[in-house]
Design a protein around this motif. Structure first.
Motif, PDB file in Angstrom:
ATOM      1  N   GLU A  86     -17.468 -21.698  31.250  1.00 13.57           N
ATOM      2  CA  GLU A  86     -17.637 -21.223  29.869  1.00 13.57           C
ATOM      3  C   GLU A  86     -17.152 -22.269  28.868  1.00 13.57           C
ATOM      4  OE1 GLU A  86     -16.199 -17.364  28.952  1.00 13.57           O
ATOM      5  OE2 GLU A  86     -17.298 -16.366  30.565  1.00 13.57           O
ATOM      6  N   LYS A  87     -16.054 -22.928  29.197  1.00 15.63           N
ATOM      7  CA  LYS A  87     -15.526 -23.958  28.293  1.00 15.63           C
ATOM      8  C   LYS A  87     -16.464 -25.151  28.227  1.00 15.63           C
ATOM      9  CE  LYS A  87     -11.343 -26.658  27.357  1.00 15.63           C
ATOM     10  NZ  LYS A  87      -9.968 -26.990  27.826  1.00 15.63           N
ATOM     11  N   SER A  88     -17.032 -25.526  29.380  1.00 13.45           N
ATOM     12  CA  SER A  88     -17.953 -26.668  29.422  1.00 13.45           C
ATOM     13  C   SER A  88     -19.205 -26.411  28.591  1.00 13.45           C
ATOM     14  CB  SER A  88     -18.328 -26.960  30.871  1.00 13.45           C
ATOM     15  OG  SER A  88     -19.307 -27.972  30.966  1.00 13.45           O
ATOM     16  N   LEU A  89     -19.740 -25.183  28.697  1.00  7.13           N
ATOM     17  CA  LEU A  89     -20.956 -24.838  27.952  1.00  7.13           C
ATOM     18  C   LEU A  89     -20.663 -24.546  26.486  1.00  7.13           C
ATOM     19  CD1 LEU A  89     -22.767 -22.526  30.540  1.00  7.13           C
ATOM     20  CD2 LEU A  89     -23.577 -24.741  29.724  1.00  7.13           C
ATOM     21  N   GLY A  90     -19.464 -24.052  26.226  1.00  5.89           N
ATOM     22  CA  GLY A  90     -19.130 -23.647  24.865  1.00  5.89           C
ATOM     23  C   GLY A  90     -19.628 -22.261  24.529  1.00  5.89           C
ATOM     24  N   HIS A  91     -20.178 -21.575  25.535  1.00  2.47           N
ATOM     25  CA  HIS A  91     -20.666 -20.210  25.333  1.00  2.47           C
ATOM     26  C   HIS A  91     -20.817 -19.554  26.702  1.00  2.47           C
ATOM     27  CE1 HIS A  91     -24.703 -21.410  26.699  1.00  2.47           C
ATOM     28  NE2 HIS A  91     -24.524 -22.506  25.966  1.00  2.47           N
ATOM     29  N   LYS A  92     -21.142 -18.288  26.705  1.00  2.00           N
ATOM     30  CA  LYS A  92     -21.341 -17.556  27.951  1.00  2.00           C
ATOM     31  C   LYS A  92     -22.585 -18.094  28.664  1.00  2.00           C
ATOM     32  CE  LYS A  92     -22.165 -12.799  29.545  1.00  2.00           C
ATOM     33  NZ  LYS A  92     -22.298 -11.387  29.105  1.00  2.00           N
ATOM     34  N   PRO A  93     -22.513 -18.414  29.951  1.00  2.62           N
ATOM     35  CA  PRO A  93     -23.685 -18.952  30.654  1.00  2.62           C
ATOM     36  C   PRO A  93     -24.768 -17.895  30.858  1.00  2.62           C
ATOM     37  CG  PRO A  93     -21.926 -18.531  32.208  1.00  2.62           C
ATOM     38  CD  PRO A  93     -21.346 -18.283  30.839  1.00  2.62           C
ATOM     39  N   ALA A  94     -25.953 -18.371  31.229  1.00  2.00           N
ATOM     40  CA  ALA A  94     -27.050 -17.446  31.530  1.00  2.00           C
ATOM     41  C   ALA A  94     -26.745 -16.618  32.775  1.00  2.00           C
ATOM     42  CB  ALA A  94     -28.346 -18.230  31.720  1.00  2.00           C
ATOM     43  N   GLY A  95     -25.863 -17.118  33.608  1.00  2.00           N
ATOM     44  CA  GLY A  95     -25.483 -16.409  34.819  1.00  2.00           C
ATOM     45  C   GLY A  95     -24.721 -17.333  35.749  1.00  2.00           C
ATOM     46  N   TYR A  96     -24.337 -16.800  36.887  1.00  2.00           N
ATOM     47  CA  TYR A  96     -23.555 -17.559  37.863  1.00  2.00           C
ATOM     48  C   TYR A  96     -24.235 -17.511  39.222  1.00  2.00           C
ATOM     49  CZ  TYR A  96     -19.710 -17.285  34.481  1.00  2.00           C
ATOM     50  OH  TYR A  96     -18.936 -17.374  33.345  1.00  2.00           O
ATOM     51  N   VAL A  97     -24.239 -18.655  39.906  1.00  2.00           N
ATOM     52  CA  VAL A  97     -24.622 -18.717  41.306  1.00  2.00           C
ATOM     53  C   VAL A  97     -23.333 -18.881  42.106  1.00  2.00           C
ATOM     54  CG1 VAL A  97     -25.837 -19.966  43.114  1.00  2.00           C
ATOM     55  CG2 VAL A  97     -26.880 -19.737  40.856  1.00  2.00           C
ATOM     56  N   VAL A  98     -23.057 -17.944  42.995  1.00  2.00           N
ATOM     57  CA  VAL A  98     -21.892 -18.030  43.884  1.00  2.00           C
ATOM     58  C   VAL A  98     -22.414 -18.487  45.246  1.00  2.00           C
ATOM     59  CG1 VAL A  98     -19.967 -16.791  44.936  1.00  2.00           C
ATOM     60  CG2 VAL A  98     -20.724 -16.193  42.621  1.00  2.00           C
ATOM     61  N   ASP A  99     -22.108 -19.737  45.586  1.00  2.00           N
ATOM     62  CA  ASP A  99     -22.656 -20.353  46.790  1.00  2.00           C
ATOM     63  C   ASP A  99     -21.676 -20.169  47.950  1.00  2.00           C
ATOM     64  OD1 ASP A  99     -23.886 -21.873  48.707  1.00  2.00           O
ATOM     65  OD2 ASP A  99     -24.126 -23.664  47.464  1.00  2.00           O
ATOM     66  N   LEU A 100     -22.040 -19.317  48.911  1.00  2.00           N
ATOM     67  CA  LEU A 100     -21.211 -19.040  50.077  1.00  2.00           C
ATOM     68  C   LEU A 100     -21.822 -19.587  51.362  1.00  2.00           C
ATOM     69  CD1 LEU A 100     -20.273 -15.318  49.302  1.00  2.00           C
ATOM     70  CD2 LEU A 100     -18.826 -17.325  48.986  1.00  2.00           C
ATOM     71  N   ARG A 101     -22.789 -20.445  51.254  1.00  2.00           N
ATOM     72  CA  ARG A 101     -23.455 -20.975  52.436  1.00  2.00           C
ATOM     73  C   ARG A 101     -22.494 -21.841  53.258  1.00  2.00           C
ATOM     74  NH1 ARG A 101     -28.412 -23.864  49.724  1.00  2.00           N
ATOM     75  NH2 ARG A 101     -26.674 -24.406  48.329  1.00  2.00           N
ATOM     76  N   SER A 102     -22.599 -21.709  54.580  1.00  2.00           N
ATOM     77  CA  SER A 102     -21.766 -22.460  55.526  1.00  2.00           C
ATOM     78  C   SER A 102     -20.278 -22.263  55.280  1.00  2.00           C
ATOM     79  CB  SER A 102     -22.113 -23.961  55.484  1.00  2.00           C
ATOM     80  OG  SER A 102     -23.438 -24.174  55.889  1.00  2.00           O
ATOM     81  N   ASN A 103     -19.918 -21.113  54.737  1.00  2.00           N
ATOM     82  CA  ASN A 103     -18.511 -20.777  54.526  1.00  2.00           C
ATOM     83  C   ASN A 103     -18.066 -19.876  55.679  1.00  2.00           C
ATOM     84  OD1 ASN A 103     -16.084 -19.467  53.761  1.00  2.00           O
ATOM     85  ND2 ASN A 103     -16.535 -19.769  51.604  1.00  2.00           N
ATOM     86  N   PRO A 104     -17.204 -20.374  56.579  1.00  2.00           N
ATOM     87  CA  PRO A 104     -16.853 -19.598  57.772  1.00  2.00           C
ATOM     88  C   PRO A 104     -15.861 -18.470  57.533  1.00  2.00           C
ATOM     89  CG  PRO A 104     -15.668 -21.668  57.766  1.00  2.00           C
ATOM     90  CD  PRO A 104     -16.587 -21.708  56.585  1.00  2.00           C
ATOM     91  N   GLY A 105     -15.380 -18.322  56.298  1.00  2.00           N
ATOM     92  CA  GLY A 105     -14.484 -17.213  56.004  1.00  2.00           C
ATOM     93  C   GLY A 105     -13.049 -17.654  55.820  1.00  2.00           C
ATOM     94  N   GLY A 106     -12.106 -16.747  56.122  1.00  2.00           N
ATOM     95  CA  GLY A 106     -10.696 -17.046  55.925  1.00  2.00           C
ATOM     96  C   GLY A 106      -9.894 -15.790  55.657  1.00  2.00           C
ATOM     97  N   LEU A 107      -9.113 -15.808  54.590  1.00  2.00           N
ATOM     98  CA  LEU A 107      -8.132 -14.759  54.326  1.00  2.00           C
ATOM     99  C   LEU A 107      -8.751 -13.551  53.633  1.00  2.00           C
ATOM    100  CD1 LEU A 107      -5.207 -17.049  53.081  1.00  2.00           C
ATOM    101  CD2 LEU A 107      -5.543 -16.071  55.365  1.00  2.00           C
TER     102      LEU A 107
END
Length: 442
Positions: A217-238
């Motif tokens: 948000e700080k980088s854009l200076g405004h609310k983004p159009a949306g978010y992509v949460v990339d969880l590919r090849s993430n084996p997990g954890g806590l």
């Protein structure tokens, strides 16, 4: 999914003080003692007559490992070396190649190569088999031994031999070991969309995601159009970090529940008020390497209708491992529960099905490369309600949206088709005409 639970138990002392109440219980105990007597007989024979002298610690550790290996692929005994290694991984700082591996029929199989590590830069993929290290055959050894060999002093090289399903011949790769300091969260801005790449669920992942949202948000200076949460090849954890990440995008409702062997052994975890993204559209990317904690996040946001899940079906690890200390330097990593998404789904074996199936067209091997998942592991926990995905995954009808080849995408400058498709989808959503809601007065 891993739940570090440091607790002592007085079970052995309690059993010693409680008299046997029934003859049937006594019979069960007598049978158990007979089996233990047999174990001790084997132990004494081996230590006395095996061709080479073997120390008692090696024999006992082997017996413990064999007992746990007979349960499921994720329960294990951690000696002092294993304990420190696991702690380093959950802390997100360790030396090696950046691989998550498992043992299958005596061979080492890759589950995932962590992003921006020697393994990922060399092009190692989920489903690859590692057969040799520096020309030495790995087959028949233990997983701990293989992992120990892959680790070493940073700056030293290691030649590994890969067998990849779909290729006619094995091939060698020479990798340079590094200190693997995994940054669990990275972010960038593509156009008007914020991309949050979560590589692992270590101790600071939740805080990293919240910081990424603020940074975008700080980088854009405004609310983004949306978010992509990339969880590919993430084996997990806590587990607690999966809950915290989900909570960043939710302001109410259940995130996950875990259920033990007894019917009343249920724990539920809920989102706290306040959505860090203020309701912005969210797309979650998953693939066959998205496991455990990744599936908790994807399942929670999918079931709560908070996000569109895109990509490929996830790994399908729906069990909870608890760390039970046995001494100051050893512990038992034991499967103690299954977890369920808010709608009551177990992802064990079946995984998370994407709302939109998007192939990774920028990978030239995507059609021929087999997907390796929990259901492929020997002695994996059975999910009685598992959905048969074979019909969907074997569907050879070409989707008209996905006809481009990797060569065509490369000419267009698209290196990651799944991510590119997700970003463009969010950009299209912002251009749709907003539905005006008519207000009614009294």
């Amino acid at each position: 999914m891993f739940r570090p639970l440091f607790r002592a138990t007085a079970l052995a002392s309690a059993l010693a003080l409680v008299p046997l109440a029934t003859s049937s219980l006594a019979a069960v105990d007598n049978d158990t003692y007979k089996e233990l007597d047999q174990f001790m007989n084997v132990f004494e024979r081996v230590r006395a007559e095996y061709v080479d002298k073997v120390d008692d610690k090696t024999l006992i550790k082997g017996a413990i490992n064999g007992m746990l290996a007979s349960l499921d692929p994720h329960s294990s005994f951690l000696d002092a070396t294993d304990f420190q290694s696991m702690k380093a991984q959950t802390d997100g700082n360790y030396g090696g190649l950046g691989l998550t591996v498992s043992m299958e029929d005596g061979a080492v199989k890759v589950i995932a190569a962590s992003e921006d590590t020697p393994a990922s830069r060399a092009g190692i993929k989920a489903g690859d088999y590692i057969t040799h290290l520096n020309g030495e055959l790995l087959y028949g050894g233990t997983l701990d031994e293989a992992v120990e060999e892959m680790r070493g002093k940073p700056g030293t090289t290691l030649k590994i031999t890969i067998v990849r399903p779909g290729r006619d011949k094995p091939f060698d790769l020479t990798l340079t070991r590094e200190v693997i300091e995994l940054k669990p969260v990275k972010w960038e801005v593509k156009g008007d969309v914020g991309v949050i790449n979560i590589n692992a669920f270590s101790k600071n992942t939740g805080a990293g995601v919240r910081a990424a949202i603020m940074g975008i948000e700080k980088s854009l200076g405004h609310k983004p159009a949306g978010y992509v949460v990339d969880l590919r090849s993430n084996p997990g954890g806590l587990l607690d970090q999966a809950i915290e990440v989900s909570d960043a995008f939710l302001d109410h409702g259940e995130i996950v529940s875990q259920r033990g062997r007894e019917k009343n052994d249920i724990e539920r975890y809920y989102a706290k008020p306040g959505d860090d993204t203020h309701g912005a559209p969210v797309i979650v990317l998953v693939d066959a390497g998205s496991a455990s904690a990744s599936e908790i996040v994807a399942g929670a946001l999918q079931d709560q209708h908070r996000a569109i899940v895109m990509g490929e079906r996830s790994f399908g690890k729906g069990s909870v491992q608890t760390l039970l200390p046995l001494s100051q330097t050893t512990a038992l990593r034991l499967t103690t529960a299954r977890y369920y998404t808010p709608s009551g789904r177990s992802v064990q074996e079946g995984g998370i099905e994407p709302d939109v199936l998007v192939p990774q067209l920028s990978d030239p091997d995507y059609k021929d490369r087999p997907r390796f998942r929990e259901a492929d592991l020997r002695r994996h926990l059975i999910n009685q309600a598992k959905v048969d995905n074979s019909i969907l995954e074997d569907d050879v009808k070409e989707d008209p949206r996905f006809r481009l080849t990797s060569e065509q995408l490369e000419k267009q400058g698209v290196k990651d088709f799944q991510l590119d498709y997700a970003v463009k989808t969010l950009e299209r959503l912002t251009k749709l005409p907003q539905v005006q809601t008519a207000s009614r007065g009294k």
